[in-house]
Design a protein around this motif. Structure first.
Motif, short mmCIF file in Angstrom:
data_model
loop_
_atom_site.label_atom_id
_atom_site.label_comp_id
_atom_site.label_asym_id
_atom_site.label_seq_id
_atom_site.Cartn_x
_atom_site.Cartn_y
_atom_site.Cartn_z
N LEU A 64 -4.18 -2.02 21.89
CA LEU A 64 -4.46 -2.24 23.31
C LEU A 64 -4.23 -0.97 24.12
O LEU A 64 -4.98 -0.67 25.05
N LEU A 65 -3.17 -0.23 23.78
CA LEU A 65 -2.88 1.01 24.50
C LEU A 65 -3.95 2.06 24.25
O LEU A 65 -4.33 2.80 25.16
N ALA A 66 -4.41 2.14 23.00
CA ALA A 66 -5.40 3.15 22.66
C ALA A 66 -6.81 2.76 23.08
O ALA A 66 -7.73 3.59 23.00
N GLY A 67 -7.00 1.51 23.52
CA GLY A 67 -8.34 1.07 23.92
C GLY A 67 -9.26 0.91 22.74
O GLY A 67 -10.49 1.06 22.89
N LEU A 68 -8.73 0.61 21.56
CA LEU A 68 -9.51 0.52 20.33
C LEU A 68 -9.27 -0.83 19.67
O LEU A 68 -8.36 -1.57 20.05
N LYS A 69 -10.05 -1.12 18.64
CA LYS A 69 -9.88 -2.35 17.88
C LYS A 69 -8.66 -2.26 16.97
O LYS A 69 -8.30 -1.17 16.50
N PRO A 70 -8.00 -3.38 16.68
CA PRO A 70 -6.77 -3.35 15.87
C PRO A 70 -6.93 -2.72 14.49
O PRO A 70 -5.99 -2.14 13.96
N ILE A 71 -8.15 -2.81 13.92
CA ILE A 71 -8.34 -2.28 12.57
C ILE A 71 -8.05 -0.78 12.52
O ILE A 71 -7.53 -0.25 11.53
N TYR A 72 -8.35 -0.06 13.61
CA TYR A 72 -8.13 1.39 13.63
C TYR A 72 -6.64 1.73 13.64
O TYR A 72 -6.23 2.74 13.07
N SER A 73 -5.84 0.91 14.28
CA SER A 73 -4.40 1.12 14.27
C SER A 73 -3.83 0.92 12.87
O SER A 73 -2.93 1.65 12.44
N LEU A 74 -4.39 -0.05 12.14
CA LEU A 74 -3.93 -0.27 10.77
C LEU A 74 -4.32 0.90 9.87
O LEU A 74 -3.54 1.34 9.02
N TYR A 75 -5.54 1.42 10.06
CA TYR A 75 -5.94 2.62 9.31
C TYR A 75 -4.97 3.77 9.59
O TYR A 75 -4.54 4.48 8.68
N THR A 76 -4.65 3.95 10.86
CA THR A 76 -3.77 5.05 11.25
C THR A 76 -2.41 4.93 10.58
O THR A 76 -1.87 5.90 10.04
N SER A 77 -1.85 3.74 10.60
CA SER A 77 -0.53 3.52 9.99
C SER A 77 -0.57 3.77 8.49
O SER A 77 0.37 4.35 7.92
N PHE A 78 -1.64 3.36 7.83
CA PHE A 78 -1.73 3.54 6.38
C PHE A 78 -1.81 5.01 6.01
O PHE A 78 -1.01 5.50 5.19
N PHE A 79 -2.76 5.74 6.58
CA PHE A 79 -2.97 7.13 6.17
C PHE A 79 -1.81 8.04 6.58
O PHE A 79 -1.45 8.96 5.84
N ALA A 80 -1.21 7.80 7.74
CA ALA A 80 -0.11 8.65 8.20
C ALA A 80 1.07 8.58 7.24
O ALA A 80 1.68 9.62 6.92
N ASN A 81 1.42 7.41 6.76
CA ASN A 81 2.54 7.26 5.83
C ASN A 81 2.27 7.97 4.51
O ASN A 81 3.17 8.60 3.94
N ILE A 82 1.05 7.87 4.00
CA ILE A 82 0.71 8.50 2.72
C ILE A 82 0.76 10.02 2.85
O ILE A 82 1.35 10.73 1.99
N ILE A 83 0.17 10.57 3.90
CA ILE A 83 0.10 12.03 4.04
C ILE A 83 1.47 12.62 4.31
O ILE A 83 1.83 13.67 3.75
N TYR A 84 2.27 11.95 5.15
CA TYR A 84 3.60 12.50 5.41
C TYR A 84 4.47 12.42 4.16
O TYR A 84 5.33 13.28 3.94
N PHE A 85 4.27 11.43 3.31
CA PHE A 85 4.98 11.35 2.03
C PHE A 85 4.71 12.60 1.20
O PHE A 85 5.60 13.13 0.53
N LEU A 86 3.50 13.12 1.25
CA LEU A 86 3.13 14.30 0.46
C LEU A 86 3.60 15.60 1.10
O LEU A 86 3.98 16.54 0.39
N MET A 87 3.59 15.68 2.43
CA MET A 87 3.77 16.97 3.10
C MET A 87 5.03 17.09 3.95
O MET A 87 5.41 18.20 4.33
N GLY A 88 5.68 15.99 4.29
CA GLY A 88 6.84 16.05 5.19
C GLY A 88 8.09 16.55 4.50
O GLY A 88 8.25 16.42 3.27
N THR A 89 9.00 17.12 5.27
CA THR A 89 10.28 17.60 4.74
C THR A 89 11.45 16.71 5.13
O THR A 89 12.55 16.90 4.62
N SER A 90 11.24 15.75 6.03
CA SER A 90 12.31 14.83 6.39
C SER A 90 12.29 13.63 5.45
O SER A 90 11.23 13.10 5.12
N ARG A 91 13.46 13.20 5.05
CA ARG A 91 13.56 12.06 4.13
C ARG A 91 13.51 10.72 4.85
O ARG A 91 13.22 9.70 4.24
N HIS A 92 13.81 10.72 6.14
CA HIS A 92 14.04 9.44 6.82
C HIS A 92 13.08 9.14 7.96
O HIS A 92 12.98 7.99 8.38
N VAL A 93 12.41 10.13 8.51
CA VAL A 93 11.61 9.90 9.71
C VAL A 93 10.42 8.99 9.37
O VAL A 93 9.86 9.05 8.28
#
Length: 707
Positions: free
Chosen positions: A88-117
């Motif tokens: 609702l905040l982004a003015g988009l359909k809910p499916i796009y928020s789910l895509y965002t949550s999925f890909f962000a977690n996978i990519i940060y798992f590969l490239m992030g240096t924080s263990r907990h964020v």
């Protein structure tokens, strides 16, 4: 040996040629070494770019796996309702928020240096994306207030004929494509996300992570609080179920509230009752969770329970058909084929992407550093820049929008036993399960329920208002920064608020150095320590010595303030005093009678000479406490040389004490101590007490010579 006149010239030429050749050889060797690509260098480069390759082989499965699974499941359960709500905040359909949550977690798992964020959708970032999307939709001629019922057909995300009558032609791959409202909205969001990610990667390449240092804690808190007020305001229309125009631009908060009160009579009773019940349940559960969190092994999944119950009630009660309650609509399953973000749209949102990139990075790095400090490990801020950048660039090809670390989910993650970013993969699997199988079940979910989840999630930011008195007591300037940033973010716009906050914070720093604290010091009795006369009682003044403290660097911007403060506190302006003496001397030379030794006032000439020295000059030395002067520029050095010269004409010594090595070096290079630093021992002292003792000895020797 050849002693001919030309021999030295040729020898010098040969030696210079040999020298230049050697230098060139050394430089080429270093350049060749730095540019060489050995297998070892390539391996280190890859492992630095993907930190998961370093820590995953060392993963202690027995110790870490259960904590990671538990925290991953909890975050995934929290993430699903939040993802649907933040659409609702982004003015988009809910499916796009789910895509965002999925890909962000996978990519940060590969490239992030924080263990907990926890990286994913964040309310503030979603708001900034939504504001740009709404603005561009209006410019393209779409109606933001068209709330047509969702299609019940195949659920295609690209069939916009039923969603909006307007269309927009996009040039993709050299061909014109007719794009409806939803297509254009996600096109804007992905273009904005891609450009923001590019900015973040470029900032990482050029080592510009220091930019985040200019975002002070008070400024970020004020920005988040002001944006939270904007988010709350944007959700009120969903809470009460009214149809009002979505305000854009500056003053959106005020305009929206005016529209709300003008249309309050159209409120949907069903939405109002649902909202009241959901808010009571959510707030009560949150308060109980905070109170008994030490007894709970993991936080209560209140949002998920509320969403499930509300969806069932809405579905079986036919709230959409009977009471016209607005619902989420079709959320299709599976993944849409990837698509390159539109270059034409990137040009339109290039400026908007810059504050988005800075805020996203600043929140991620600050949370990463907080977790690293708490759990005793280190992060690499520059790699965090790359990680967040690619969390935006890569998902933008898969119809996702901008991401950032989120404080609330990070705190939940750490409290539920998270050990590594394996928990992020578990959370992504939960989201994937919803994407593949469960998404259509949320068709009947009311939008007012999503608005309640968003508003209750803002509790932490809105509670900052209660901290204002404490903040004011600790630091008044930081409180002013918080108030100004919060007000600008809420009343003008989030982008302007961010800019105002940064500029005002820097102005506060400049003002602090331009008009710093100054003081005369007195001696603590029977000690070698000296403190401010106005701050401490029972300090004894040093006879015939003034001790002046200046609590800031001395540079061109505060030179005049330094001089004015010195003259005011010592009650003596050497320039005025010198001019006064010259005036008296000139009058003395202009006496009308040669043999008369009296002045016009009837005083003897000797008495006039005595009166040239004013009574208020009760000191013969000034000690400048330089302990708070961190650096000097050329103007600062010249200022100290100026007061040394001016006071010397009045037979007053100027002594410097407690200078740091940087200040001493500036004084040496500026010629303050004369040639060969001959007067250094008489002008510079390592402590105030040493300078005071030296001044007393000078005064004593002067008194003895006078006798």
């Amino acid at each position: 040996i050849d002693l001919s006149p030309h021999a030295p010239i040729f020898e010098g030429s040969n030696s210079s040629l040999l020298g230049s050749t050697n230098v060139q050889g050394i430089m080429l060797a270093k350049l060749r070494k730095s540019c060489s690509c050995t297998p070892r260098k390539l391996k280190n480069l890859v492992m630095d770019f993907f930190p998961v390759l370093r820590w995953l082989p060392k993963y202690q499965c027995k110790e870490y796996i259960w904590g990671d699974i538990m925290s991953g499941l909890v975050i995934g359960i929290i993430l699903v309702p939040q993802a649907i709500a933040y659409s609702l905040l982004a003015g988009l359909k809910p499916i796009y928020s789910l895509y965002t949550s999925f890909f962000a977690n996978i990519i940060y798992f590969l490239m992030g240096t924080s263990r907990h964020v926890s990286v994913g959708i964040f309310s503030l970032i979603s708001l900034m994306v939504g504001q740009v999307v709404d603005r561009e939709l209006l410019l393209a001629g779409f109606d933001l207030n068209d709330d047509a019922p969702p299609a019940l057909g195949d659920g295609s995300l690209w069939n916009d004929s039923q969603l909006n009558t307007a269309a927009f032609n996009l040039t993709i791959g050299g061909t014109n494509v007719e794009c409806g409202k939803e297509c254009y909205a996600i096109g804007i969001a992905t273009a904005l996300t891609f450009v923001a990610g590019v900015y973040q990667v470029l900032m990482g390449i050029f080592r510009l992570g220091f930019v985040s240092m200019y975002l002070s804690e008070s400024m970020l808190d004020g920005f988040a609080t002001g944006a939270s007020l904007t988010i709350l305001t944007a959700q009120v229309k969903y809470l009460i179920g009214i149809k009002i125009p979505r305000s854009q631009g500056q003053g959106m908060l005020v305009i929206t509230w005016i529209n709300i009160f003008q249309n309050i009579s159209q409120a949907n009773l069903c939405d109002v009752i649902t909202s009241a019940i959901c808010i009571v349940v959510l707030v009560t559960a949150k308060e109980l969770g905070d109170r008994y969190k030490h007894k709970l092994k993991f936080p209560l999944p209140t949002e998920l329970v509320v969403i499930v119950v509300a969806t069932l009630v809405s579905h079986y009660g036919n709230l959409n058909e009977v009471y016209a309650s607005s619902v989420s609509g079709v959320i299709p399953t599976g993944f849409i084929p990837p698509k390159v973000p539109c270059f034409d749209l990137m040009l339109r949102v290039a400026v908007d992407a810059l504050p988005l990139a800075i805020v996203s990075f600043a929140f991620t790095v600050s949370l990463s550093e907080m977790c690293a400090k708490k759990y005793a490990y280190t992060i690499r801020a520059n790699q965090e820049m790359f990680a967040v950048g690619f969390c935006n660039i890569i998902p933008s090809f898969f119809h996702s929008f901008a991401t950032s670390a989120a404080l609330a989910k990070t705190l939940v993650k750490t409290s539920t036993g998270c050990q590594t970013q394996v928990s992020g993969v578990i959370s992504a699997m939960v989201v994937l399960l919803v994407l593949l199988f469960l998404a259509p079940l949320f068709y009947s979910l009311q939008k007012c329920v999503l608005a309640c989840i968003i508003i209750v999630s803002l509790r932490g930011a809105l509670r900052k208002f209660r901290d204002v008195p404490v903040r004011y007591h600790v630091n008044k300037v930081d409180t002013l920064v918080w108030v100004i940033t919060m007000s600008a973010s809420a009343l003008i716009s989030t982008e302007i608020g961010l800019l105002v906050g940064i500029v005002f914070s820097m102005l506060c720093i400049i003002v602090r150095t331009q008009r710093p604290r100054t003081a005369l010091l007195g001696q603590i009795q029977n000690t070698s320590f000296y403190e401010d006369d106005l701050e401490y009682k029972n300090l004894s003044s040093v006879p015939k010595v003034k001790i002046f403290r200046f609590e800031a660097p001395l540079y061109y911007a505060n030179r005049n303030y330094f001089l004015k403060s010195l003259y005011r506190l010592t009650d003596l302006d050497p320039n005025l005093e010198a001019a006064r003496r010259k005036k008296y001397e000139k009058k003395e030379q202009q006496q009308p009678k040669k043999g008369d030794h009296t002045t016009a006032n009837g005083l003897d000439m000797g008495e006039t000479t005595v009166q040239l020295v004013p009574k208020q000059i009760d000191f013969q030395a000034i000690v400048v406490d330089c302990s708070s002067i961190s650096f000097l520029d050329t103007t600062g050095v010249n200022t100290l040389k100026e007061i040394l010269k001016d006071y010397k004409e009045l037979n007053i010594s100027v002594l410097l004490a407690c200078c740091n090595p940087s200040v001493i070096d500036s004084l040496k290079r500026g010629g303050y101590f004369g040639k060969d630093f001959g007067s250094m021992q008489e002008l510079l002292f390592y402590s105030i007490h040493n300078a005071v003792q030296f001044a007393k000895d000078l005064n004593l020797s002067a008194d003895c010579s006078g006798v």
